[in-house]
Enzyme design. Structure first.
Site, PDB file in Angstrom:
ATOM      1  N   LYS A 185      -2.253  -3.021  -3.826  1.00  0.00           N
ATOM      2  CA  LYS A 185      -3.249  -3.597  -2.938  1.00  0.00           C
ATOM      3  C   LYS A 185      -4.404  -2.617  -2.779  1.00  0.00           C
ATOM      4  CE  LYS A 185      -3.128  -2.433   1.410  1.00  0.00           C
ATOM      5  NZ  LYS A 185      -2.761  -1.515   2.465  1.00  0.00           N
ATOM      6  N   ASP A 210       3.091  -6.151  -2.635  1.00  0.00           N
ATOM      7  CA  ASP A 210       2.897  -6.044  -1.185  1.00  0.00           C
ATOM      8  C   ASP A 210       4.181  -5.405  -0.685  1.00  0.00           C
ATOM      9  OD1 ASP A 210       3.156  -6.587   1.608  1.00  0.00           O
ATOM     10  OD2 ASP A 210       1.551  -8.051   1.408  1.00  0.00           O
ATOM     11  N   HIS A 211       4.109  -4.144  -0.287  1.00  0.00           N
ATOM     12  CA  HIS A 211       5.371  -3.432  -0.072  1.00  0.00           C
ATOM     13  C   HIS A 211       6.171  -3.980   1.107  1.00  0.00           C
ATOM     14  CE1 HIS A 211       3.295  -0.997   3.002  1.00  0.00           C
ATOM     15  NE2 HIS A 211       4.480  -0.623   3.413  1.00  0.00           N
ATOM     16  N   LYS A 264      10.790  -4.976   1.972  1.00  0.00           N
ATOM     17  CA  LYS A 264      11.632  -4.558   3.103  1.00  0.00           C
ATOM     18  C   LYS A 264      12.776  -5.550   3.278  1.00  0.00           C
ATOM     19  CE  LYS A 264       7.743  -2.456   5.610  1.00  0.00           C
ATOM     20  NZ  LYS A 264       7.965  -1.030   5.649  1.00  0.00           N
ATOM     21  N   GLU A 291       1.657   0.940  14.697  1.00  0.00           N
ATOM     22  CA  GLU A 291       1.874   2.246  14.077  1.00  0.00           C
ATOM     23  C   GLU A 291       1.491   3.344  15.064  1.00  0.00           C
ATOM     24  OE1 GLU A 291       1.051   2.457   9.658  1.00  0.00           O
ATOM     25  OE2 GLU A 291      -0.644   1.298  10.395  1.00  0.00           O
ATOM     26  N   HIS A 311       0.135  -7.852   4.430  1.00  0.00           N
ATOM     27  CA  HIS A 311       1.497  -7.723   4.964  1.00  0.00           C
ATOM     28  C   HIS A 311       1.819  -8.765   6.050  1.00  0.00           C
ATOM     29  CE1 HIS A 311       1.141  -4.119   2.748  1.00  0.00           C
ATOM     30  NE2 HIS A 311       0.653  -3.340   3.692  1.00  0.00           N
TER      31      HIS A 311
HETATM   32  C1  BG6 Z   1      -0.110   0.291   4.038  1.00  0.00           C
HETATM   33  C2  BG6 Z   1      -1.394   0.540   4.765  1.00  0.00           C
HETATM   34  O1  BG6 Z   1      -0.228  -0.819   3.195  1.00  0.00           O
HETATM   35  O2  BG6 Z   1       0.908   0.045   4.994  1.00  0.00           O
HETATM   36  C3  BG6 Z   1      -1.274   1.698   5.732  1.00  0.00           C
HETATM   37  O3  BG6 Z   1      -2.411   0.824   3.816  1.00  0.00           O
HETATM   38  C4  BG6 Z   1      -0.108   1.473   6.668  1.00  0.00           C
HETATM   39  O4  BG6 Z   1      -2.467   1.875   6.473  1.00  0.00           O
HETATM   40  C5  BG6 Z   1       1.139   1.131   5.876  1.00  0.00           C
HETATM   41  O5  BG6 Z   1       0.094   2.674   7.398  1.00  0.00           O
HETATM   42  C6  BG6 Z   1       2.268   0.723   6.811  1.00  0.00           C
HETATM   43  O6  BG6 Z   1       3.434   0.585   6.062  1.00  0.00           O
HETATM   44  P1  BG6 Z   1       4.852   0.781   6.731  1.00  0.00           P
HETATM   45  O7  BG6 Z   1       5.812   0.441   5.645  1.00  0.00           O
HETATM   46  O8  BG6 Z   1       4.915   2.201   7.199  1.00  0.00           O
HETATM   47  O9  BG6 Z   1       4.907  -0.160   7.894  1.00  0.00           O
END
Ligand code: BG6
Length: 507
Positions: free
Chosen positions: A165, A194-195, A199, A233, A257
């Site tokens: 992304k 899209d990571h 999950k 976050e 996400h």
């Molecule tokens: C990323 C964003 O895709 O996801 C970051 O670019 C964000 O800004 C991160 O901190 C959050 O990922 P996770 O897995 O820590 O919730």
């Protein structure tokens, strides 16, 4: 109350598919993502014995490193994960290679092709190749073209390309990028990552909904009054100001996400469990979704930016004071928005999405709040009974809670809310894999289920077009409200729900 597995299987829970012989080519191998996420995920797959012995990672970047340079840099960055498992690292590291390559130079990609053929012979990887573009987004299109021009994507069964992304920065650029990559490869070769979809708890939304019978009958507008999706976050912008200043929270977290989480929460049951059936249903939801008020987006979207906060012992700088950030920046680090999904299941049910950096807690969750009981027969401890809620805890403390009223002990008949909780950790006793472990394995297996299809990406951008247009054309209509670091975002975001007599869940 805890939901305990009657027969907690501690062994044999995992059901893994076998990754075929493979060469994973990482463009951008000298970058952050490679040593922070990709190599650790591959090492984890190696430790779980999920990588075939016919395996190679070929790191590529412009730097003139040798194989040994690459190996020692990865070892240095991974020191904590390796710990004293030097034997495992030695085994894994023998499969790491490096080739200087420049995606903007066709000759260098042709040379890369020759190196890949040699690796195929040396490591018996049989021409199966996954190209991972962990490079600046401006190279996604031209990089895919360069791979195609060198003939490296010609075999649609054995080659694929993974694209990080952000896939575009708005609807038009996403469409244009889709055109370019689809001219180079078939859709089943293109893996838009899209990571969040990697999950375990995000995938569990599907299992919870479609492997049980108790949720589906009430999973609709007749029973659910609203849905809240939160990704909070505690971290700030960290060292990514260069990227974040051009992105902001809406593009960074919401379009991808959180909108993917919305799609999984709202989609219809797929006809079967395969990539196309699932992605068809997700795409349909995204096509039916819209901002609560498209012609006046300022009434359904709130932006914020963290200002200095914290304590005197641990002060936190404001966003504008962070290294690399414009001191007058109007980039949002917080967004809250209200959407509707105009279909038979969801018409009229508001979906509220919020995300922010420097909030008091790291936490992602989906909260489905049910309608109130039609008649209140009992006095509630807090005045009014709490509506039932289903809380899907995405992270941390992965699991789910159901909140309902019970009789408070004593001679009266007062009710009070309690939670019935399921915890991944308590029930399964093993930590979930990082999203990248699952997604890298799936890409190498050629399974696109957890990757975003072209129509999904475009629909997700289209959804936010009115807000993006407003931000570009008349940003004063969507002001960036300051909020103190370590607080729950600007008060205006509370107003978004207060208008509907609701409030954000305070976890
Ligand atoms: C990323 C964003 O895709 O996801 C970051 O670019 C964000 O800004 C991160 O901190 C959050 O990922 P996770 O897995 O820590 O919730």
């Amino acid at each position: 109350m805890a939901a305990v597995l009657t027969n907690p299987l501690r062994v044999g829970l995992r059901q893994e598919r076998v990754i075929p012989p493979q060469c994973l080519v990482i463009f951008g191998a000298s970058g952050d993502l490679t040593h922070r996420k990709l190599i650790p995920a591959l090492f984890e797959l190696y430790r779980q014995r999920r990588l075939p012995s016919e395996f190679a990672v070929l790191g590529c970047a412009r730097r003139p490193w040798s194989d040994d340079d690459f190996r020692s840099r990865m070892a240095e960055a991974m020191a904590d994960q390796i710990g004293d498992d030097h034997q495992a690292w030695a085994g894994f590291c023998a499969g790491l290679f490096y080739e200087p390559a420049d995606l903007s130079d066709p000759a260098s990609i042709v040379k890369l092709g020759e190196r890949l053929e040699r690796l195929d012979r040396e490591r018996a990887t049989r021409g199966n190749r996954t190209f991972y573009l962990s490079v600046s987004p401006s190279f996604y299109g031209s990089g895919t073209r360069a791979l195609a021009a060198a003939g490296l994507l010609a075999d649609s069964e054995r080659s694929r390309v993974v694209i990080e992304k952000p896939f575009g920065t708005d609807y038009a650029s996403a469409q244009a990028l889709n055109k370019v990559v689809q001219a180079c490869a078939k859709e089943n070769q293109i893996f838009r990552i899209d990571h969040y979809l990697g999950k375990e708890t995000v995938q569990n939304i599907l299992v919870l909904r479609f492997a049980n019978t108790i949720f589906e009958p009430i999973w609709n507008r007749n029973y659910i009054s609203n849905v809240q999706i939160t990704a909070a976050e505690t971290v700030g912008v960290e060292e990514r100001a260069g990227y974040y200043e051009t992105s902001g929270a809406l593009r960074d977290m919401v379009q991808n996400h959180l909108t993917q989480i919305l799609a999984l929460t709202a989609m219809e049951p797929p006809g079967r469990f395969d990539a196309e059936a699932i992605r068809n249903e997700k795409a349909k939801v995204l096509q039916a979704a819209r901002l609560a008020n498209e012609s006046e987006p300022w009434t359904c979207c709130v932006r914020g930016q963290y200002s200095a906060g914290g304590s005197s012992a641990r002060p936190i700088p404001g966003y504008r004071q962070e290294a690399g950030v414009d001191p007058n920046s109007t980039t949002e680090t917080y967004v809250a928005t209200k959407l509707f999904v105009d279909n038979w299941r969801w018409q009229g049910v508001p979906f509220y999405i919020r995300t922010g950096k420097r909030l008091p807690k790291r936490l992602s969750e989906v909260v489905l709040t049910f309608r109130e009981a039609p008649v209140h027969l009992f006095d509630a401890a807090g005045g009014a009974p709490t509506p039932n809620q289903l809380i899907l805890r995405i992270q941390p403390d992965e699991g789910a809670d159901i909140r309902f009223e019970v009789k408070a002990p004593g001679s009266g008949m007062r009710s009070r809310p309690v939670d019935m909780a399921f915890s991944y950790d308590e029930s399964f006793g093993e930590p979930s894999d990082e999203g990248y472990v699952r997604l890298l394995a799936d890409a190498m297996l050629g399974d696109p289920t957890l990757f975003t299809r072209s129509d999904e990406v475009e629909a997700a951008w289209r959804l936010y077009t009115p807000v993006l247009q407003l931000m570009a054309e008349s940003p004063w209509q969507l002001p960036v409200h300051p909020y103190e670091a370590r607080t729950w975002g600007p008060a205006a975001a509370d107003g978004l729900l207060a208008d509907d007599n609701l409030a954000w869940r305070r976890p």
